[in-house]
Design a protein around this motif. Structure first.
Motif, mmCIF file in Angstrom:
data_model
loop_
_atom_site.group_PDB
_atom_site.id
_atom_site.type_symbol
_atom_site.label_atom_id
_atom_site.label_comp_id
_atom_site.label_asym_id
_atom_site.label_seq_id
_atom_site.Cartn_x
_atom_site.Cartn_y
_atom_site.Cartn_z
ATOM 1 N N UNK A 209 52.750 14.232 -7.887
ATOM 2 C CA UNK A 209 51.424 14.461 -8.457
ATOM 3 C C UNK A 209 50.633 13.159 -8.541
ATOM 4 N N UNK A 210 51.341 12.063 -8.850
ATOM 5 C CA UNK A 210 50.681 10.761 -8.885
ATOM 6 C C UNK A 210 50.120 10.375 -7.528
ATOM 7 N N UNK A 211 50.862 10.691 -6.469
ATOM 8 C CA UNK A 211 50.378 10.367 -5.128
ATOM 9 C C UNK A 211 49.145 11.196 -4.776
ATOM 10 N N UNK A 212 49.163 12.478 -5.152
ATOM 11 C CA UNK A 212 48.002 13.326 -4.898
ATOM 12 C C UNK A 212 46.784 12.782 -5.645
ATOM 13 N N UNK A 213 46.985 12.359 -6.902
ATOM 14 C CA UNK A 213 45.886 11.752 -7.658
ATOM 15 C C UNK A 213 45.401 10.477 -6.985
ATOM 16 N N UNK A 214 46.335 9.688 -6.471
ATOM 17 C CA UNK A 214 45.978 8.454 -5.766
ATOM 18 C C UNK A 214 45.107 8.761 -4.557
ATOM 19 N N UNK A 215 45.477 9.763 -3.788
ATOM 20 C CA UNK A 215 44.692 10.111 -2.591
ATOM 21 C C UNK A 215 43.280 10.533 -2.983
ATOM 22 N N UNK A 216 43.166 11.356 -4.029
ATOM 23 C CA UNK A 216 41.840 11.774 -4.477
ATOM 24 C C UNK A 216 41.011 10.574 -4.927
ATOM 25 N N UNK B 273 41.327 2.668 -11.837
ATOM 26 C CA UNK B 273 42.387 1.849 -12.390
ATOM 27 C C UNK B 273 43.718 2.573 -12.273
ATOM 28 N N UNK B 274 44.786 1.859 -12.617
ATOM 29 C CA UNK B 274 46.123 2.444 -12.517
ATOM 30 C C UNK B 274 46.250 3.716 -13.341
ATOM 31 N N UNK B 275 45.649 3.721 -14.524
ATOM 32 C CA UNK B 275 45.764 4.890 -15.399
ATOM 33 C C UNK B 275 45.139 6.141 -14.785
ATOM 34 N N UNK B 276 44.228 5.920 -13.829
ATOM 35 C CA UNK B 276 43.556 7.054 -13.193
ATOM 36 C C UNK B 276 44.453 7.813 -12.228
ATOM 37 N N UNK B 277 45.591 7.215 -11.840
ATOM 38 C CA UNK B 277 46.501 7.917 -10.931
ATOM 39 C C UNK B 277 47.743 8.427 -11.651
ATOM 40 N N UNK B 278 47.774 8.267 -12.976
ATOM 41 C CA UNK B 278 48.913 8.764 -13.757
ATOM 42 C C UNK B 278 48.678 10.233 -14.096
ATOM 43 N N UNK B 279 49.566 11.127 -13.675
ATOM 44 C CA UNK B 279 49.390 12.560 -13.958
ATOM 45 C C UNK B 279 49.422 12.845 -15.454
ATOM 46 N N UNK C 221 49.803 18.016 -18.932
ATOM 47 C CA UNK C 221 49.493 19.394 -18.557
ATOM 48 C C UNK C 221 49.717 19.623 -17.064
ATOM 49 N N UNK C 222 49.344 18.643 -16.254
ATOM 50 C CA UNK C 222 49.537 18.757 -14.807
ATOM 51 C C UNK C 222 51.017 18.885 -14.475
ATOM 52 N N UNK C 223 51.817 18.009 -15.088
ATOM 53 C CA UNK C 223 53.257 18.028 -14.838
ATOM 54 C C UNK C 223 53.851 19.348 -15.293
ATOM 55 N N UNK C 224 53.426 19.826 -16.459
ATOM 56 C CA UNK C 224 53.934 21.093 -16.999
ATOM 57 C C UNK C 224 53.565 22.260 -16.085
ATOM 58 N N UNK C 225 52.311 22.296 -15.641
ATOM 59 C CA UNK C 225 51.844 23.390 -14.776
ATOM 60 C C UNK C 225 52.597 23.399 -13.446
ATOM 61 N N UNK C 226 52.761 22.219 -12.865
ATOM 62 C CA UNK C 226 53.439 22.110 -11.572
ATOM 63 C C UNK C 226 54.902 22.549 -11.670
ATOM 64 N N UNK D 1 41.652 19.976 -10.412
ATOM 65 C CA UNK D 1 40.880 20.898 -11.250
ATOM 66 C C UNK D 1 41.553 21.162 -12.589
ATOM 67 N N UNK D 2 42.714 20.519 -12.819
ATOM 68 C CA UNK D 2 43.475 20.695 -14.064
ATOM 69 C C UNK D 2 43.812 22.164 -14.290
ATOM 70 N N UNK D 3 44.111 22.888 -13.203
ATOM 71 C CA UNK D 3 44.390 24.317 -13.283
ATOM 72 C C UNK D 3 45.786 24.588 -13.830
#
Length: 233
Positions: A69-76, A87-93, A96-101, A157-159
């Protein structure tokens, strides 16, 4: 100007992102590889106790999911950095994202195990064999075809887990054949990449970049707005 989903343009943008941000992506991939190998070493050679080993497997799933998930955030972020720095914090999942996934992963895996065991309990014969093949194909198609798009919705989308499934089906259905072509190309890349370790290290991040770009392109193709991602790359 409206831009329909294009496989060639998706490949071009993904390659541009990889070339332009190769150092960043390489460092992230190398660190992820070291962490995953380290966890695998702990599971195989240190945790002999069944309870400890089971706990370590759970931790492994959490860590691998977090890294993915962190890599996907990095790509976005790399796509959007044309408009702002991150910043680095912007790529930290987020939690909720981890729980949903993981919830979606566990639900689909559990359903597959339940269905598989149910099929095995049937009388041996053609029906059992066909049902086994069919269930395996359905699960594989979902995991390889739709699950990556679900992950993108969860990150971008934080779905929730079920919401992401509905969104992925709606997103792909208008461009099914084009996405299928991209999916086949990805499978070919993965097959070629498995020949060597270096190939895997290169192909895995590129494939995930492709999927993230495809997601963004598909989203834009459903909106009557300028496709800024394509315009700026």
């Amino acid at each position: 100007m409206y831009h329909p989903f294009s496989v060639t343009q998706t490949l071009s943008i993904a390659w541009h992102i990889l070339k332009k941000n190769f150092a960043t992506i390489a460092v992230y991939t190398l660190l992820a590889f070291i962490i995953i190998v380290g966890i695998g070493f702990l599971v195989d050679y240190i945790f002999f106790d069944i309870i400890l080993a089971s706990f370590e497997v759970v931790i492994s799933i959490l860590v691998v999911s977090f890294i993915f998930l962190g890599f996907i955030k990095l790509v976005f972020q790399l796509i959007d950095k044309e408009y702002y720095d991150f910043e680095f914090r912007d790529i930290v999942p987020k939690i909720k994202m981890l729980f949903s996934y993981i919830t979606l992963l566990v639900i689909v895996s559990t359903l597959y195990v339940v269905v598989t065991n149910g099929i095995k309990s049937l009388e041996d014969g053609l029906v059992q064999h066909l049902l086994g093949i069919f269930s395996a194909i359905v699960v594989e198609i979902f995991f390889l075809f739709y699950f990556p798009i679900c992950a993108c919705f969860i990150v971008d989308d934080n779905s929730g887990p079920f919401e992401s499934v509905a969104q992925s089906f709606n997103l792909i259905k208008g461009n099914f054949l084009k996405y299928l072509l991209l999916f086949i190309l990805i499978e070919v890349l993965v097959f070629v990449g498995t020949v060597t370790v270096i190939g895997i290290i290169f192909v895995v991040p590129f494939v995930n970049i492709l999927l993230a770009v495809a997601y963004r392109k598909l989203v834009y193709s459903h909106l009557d707005v300028d496709d800024d991602v394509a315009e700026t790359l």
